[in-house]
Design an enzyme around this catalytic site. Structure first.
Site, PDB file in Angstrom:
ATOM      1  N   TYR A   2      36.052  36.373  48.208  1.00 39.23           N
ATOM      2  CA  TYR A   2      35.496  37.704  47.948  1.00 39.23           C
ATOM      3  C   TYR A   2      36.065  38.227  46.635  1.00 39.23           C
ATOM      4  CZ  TYR A   2      34.434  42.684  48.658  1.00 39.23           C
ATOM      5  OH  TYR A   2      33.978  43.977  48.525  1.00 39.23           O
ATOM      6  N   LYS A   4      44.805  46.546  44.464  1.00 34.71           N
ATOM      7  CA  LYS A   4      45.639  46.745  45.652  1.00 34.71           C
ATOM      8  C   LYS A   4      47.091  47.145  45.321  1.00 34.71           C
ATOM      9  CE  LYS A   4      42.331  44.539  48.584  1.00 34.71           C
ATOM     10  NZ  LYS A   4      41.463  43.423  48.462  1.00 34.71           N
ATOM     11  N   ASP A  47      41.483  35.557  40.637  1.00 34.34           N
ATOM     12  CA  ASP A  47      41.358  36.885  41.222  1.00 34.34           C
ATOM     13  C   ASP A  47      42.588  37.107  42.105  1.00 34.34           C
ATOM     14  OD1 ASP A  47      40.810  39.197  42.536  1.00 34.34           O
ATOM     15  OD2 ASP A  47      38.832  38.606  43.288  1.00 34.34           O
TER      16      ASP A  47
HETATM   17  C1  LIG Z   1      39.997  43.577  47.814  1.00 34.98           C
HETATM   18  C2  LIG Z   1      39.578  42.513  46.881  1.00 34.98           C
HETATM   19  C3  LIG Z   1      38.694  42.779  45.817  1.00 34.98           C
HETATM   20  C4  LIG Z   1      37.988  44.090  45.648  1.00 34.98           C
HETATM   21  O1  LIG Z   1      38.871  45.127  45.393  1.00 34.98           O
HETATM   22  P1  LIG Z   1      38.360  46.648  45.682  1.00 34.98           P
HETATM   23  O2  LIG Z   1      39.489  47.477  45.197  1.00 34.98           O
HETATM   24  O3  LIG Z   1      38.132  46.707  47.164  1.00 34.98           O
HETATM   25  O4  LIG Z   1      37.124  46.846  44.924  1.00 34.98           O
HETATM   26  C5  LIG Z   1      38.459  41.774  44.908  1.00 34.98           C
HETATM   27  N1  LIG Z   1      39.036  40.567  45.025  1.00 34.98           N
HETATM   28  C6  LIG Z   1      39.880  40.273  46.031  1.00 34.98           C
HETATM   29  C7  LIG Z   1      40.522  38.938  46.086  1.00 34.98           C
HETATM   30  C8  LIG Z   1      40.162  41.229  47.003  1.00 34.98           C
HETATM   31  O5  LIG Z   1      40.972  40.908  48.013  1.00 34.98           O
END
Ligand SMILES: *Cc1c(COP(=O)(O)O)cnc(C)c1O
Length: 431
Positions: A145, A268, A240
């Site tokens: 994701y 995060k 990511d």
């Molecule tokens: C949570 C997450 C996102 C998206 O971040 P948001 O602040 O919710 O938009 C993107 N990549 C990874 C790996 C994530 O865990």
């Protein structure tokens, strides 16, 4: 069973003015049955709902609360920043300080741009990679994701898997055609895609440790093999690290595994609980970002002074207290080992994946190395297990396909409580 009448009432009310009653789909309990709890406050390891129930929290705001809820260092920094106004839309000293700190901590980052969420970070990173390479296509992995940007809502993990809408309506065919997908940990599939689309792939983006199909580790050399392929093909390698950044090590998964991508996306933890994201990487790539270069990306509230204060306090604490990572890993290992003993005692044989302070139990007997193996899990059994844990005061992520996050507020005593509850919940889920 805990009393939830106020939460239930609030959920009915929320559904009248908010789609599905929640502002992010993973908060709904659709995958596990029941209604979401409405949270009133949290401190340290505990979260309190509107009915006055207390829970040991293993979501920790999906990662940011690595020091537990309402950590003093972060709260204090925010309180100190508030009287100076909440936003200027003009440059501040704090933005330089946090940029310098990120550059120091994250191996791949020479320059960094602050944004307001992980989604913004990944959307911006691929735009920059496309601008830099002059190519259109990207390769992503099934079950990873990367936020809700159109390009990423193809085989998208977590919320999308849970709700069964891997290809969202509203994402155009054209966008989908530019997103190529491969199974996680399958280097041959990636090589085949790169060969079939030679000179057309701008970026390969992945979670260096996948946390959005449940926790899945990269197999030995997978990251390095991607690094080599990207070097050979002139492809921008993007890690990511929205979830893993500052969690698996001060420099994230790239530090832990010793593989340096060209670009990194963060979110995060970097905001300490405030809405913050960032993307950065090699100087020559980041020089393409406006106003230094031609790739446009902007944000009215980007680098917001309150958010920067919270993030700065968090990152500084982690940098100055590297012992935190050993402590977190030890606590998590104790939890995982205890769970394995519980499973053994009950004659069960499920898969538990762990790295550092992240873990997942998969209700399958197969090793989980990719999305296909993750999907062999018994999600109905997970739902019963989740609800049993919740009724006994332990708040897990409401989906089989999520990782759990341990904070420094989890003491040995809480580990014991967690393990006793885990044993009971495993029994109940099977009865
Ligand atoms: C949570 C997450 C996102 C998206 O971040 P948001 O602040 O919710 O938009 C993107 N990549 C990874 C790996 C994530 O865990």
């Amino acid at each position: 069973m805990k009393e939830a009448s106020i939460s239930n009432e609030l959920f009915q009310r929320a559904q009248r003015s908010i789609p599905g009653g929640v502002n992010s789909p993973v908060r709904a309990f659709k995958a596990v049955g029941g209604n979401p709890l409405f949270i009133k406050s949290a401190k340290g390891a505990y979260m309190y709902d509107e009915d006055g129930n207390r829970y040991i929290d293993l979501i920790n705001s999906w990662g940011p609360m690595i020091l537990g809820h309402a950590a003093d260092v972060v709260q204090q920094a925010v309180q100190e920043a508030i009287p100076g106004s909440l936003s200027f839309g003009a440059p501040t000293r704090k933005e330089i300080e946090i940029a310098e700190l990120i550059v120091e901590m994250v191996p791949s980052i020479e320059k960094v741009r602050m944004v307001n969420s992980g989604t913004e970070a990944t959307m911006s990173a691929i735009r920059v990679a496309r601008g830099y390479t002059g190519r259109s296509k990207i390769i992503k992995f099934e079950g990873c994701y990367h936020g809700h940007g159109d390009s990423f809502l193809i085989a998208a993990g977590s919320g999308a898997i849970t709700l069964g809408v891997p290809d969202s309506p509203g994402v155009t065919k054209g966008v989908a055609l530019d997103t190529l997908t491969a199974p996680y940990n399958d280097i041959e599939a990636v090589k085949a895609l790169a060969a079939a689309n030679k000179g057309e792939v701008a970026a390969i983006i992945l979670e260096p440790v996948a946390g959005n199909m449940g926790l899945v580790l990269p197999q030995p050399d997978f990251l390095l093999q991607l690094r080599t392929l990207c070097d050979q093909e002139g492809i921008v390698l993007i890690f990511d690290e929205v979830m893993t950044g500052f969690r698996l090590a001060p420099g994230g998964a790239q530090e832990l595994f010793g593989v340096t991508p060209d670009m990194t996306t963060l979110g995060k933890i970097i905001g300490g609980g405030m809405p913050v994201g960032a993307y950065g990487g090699k100087k020559e790539i980041m020089e393409f970002v406006a106003p230094a270069g031609p790739v446009y990306q902007a944000g009215t509230l980007s680098g917001n002074p309150i958010a920067m204060s919270a993030g700065m306090a968090m990152l500084q604490f982690l940098k100055n207290n590297p012992g935190v990572y050993k402590q977190l890993e030890q606590t998590t290992t104790n939890m995982v080992n205890g769970m394995k003993q519980n499973l053994q005692q009950l004659g069960l044989n499920y898969t538990i994946n762990q790295v550092g302070s992240m873990f997942s139990i998969f209700f399958t007997q197969q090793p989980v190395v990719d999305f296909a193996s993750a999907k062999t899990s018994d999600t109905a059994l997970f739902g019963r297990y989740f609800n049993s844990m919740l009724s006994k005061g332990i708040y897990l992520a409401p989906s089989q396909y999520e990782a759990l996050f341990v904070s420094t507020a989890i003491t040995d005593e809480l580990v014991s409580e967690y393990l006793q509850t885990n044993l009971q919940a495993l029994k109940e889920a099977h009865s």
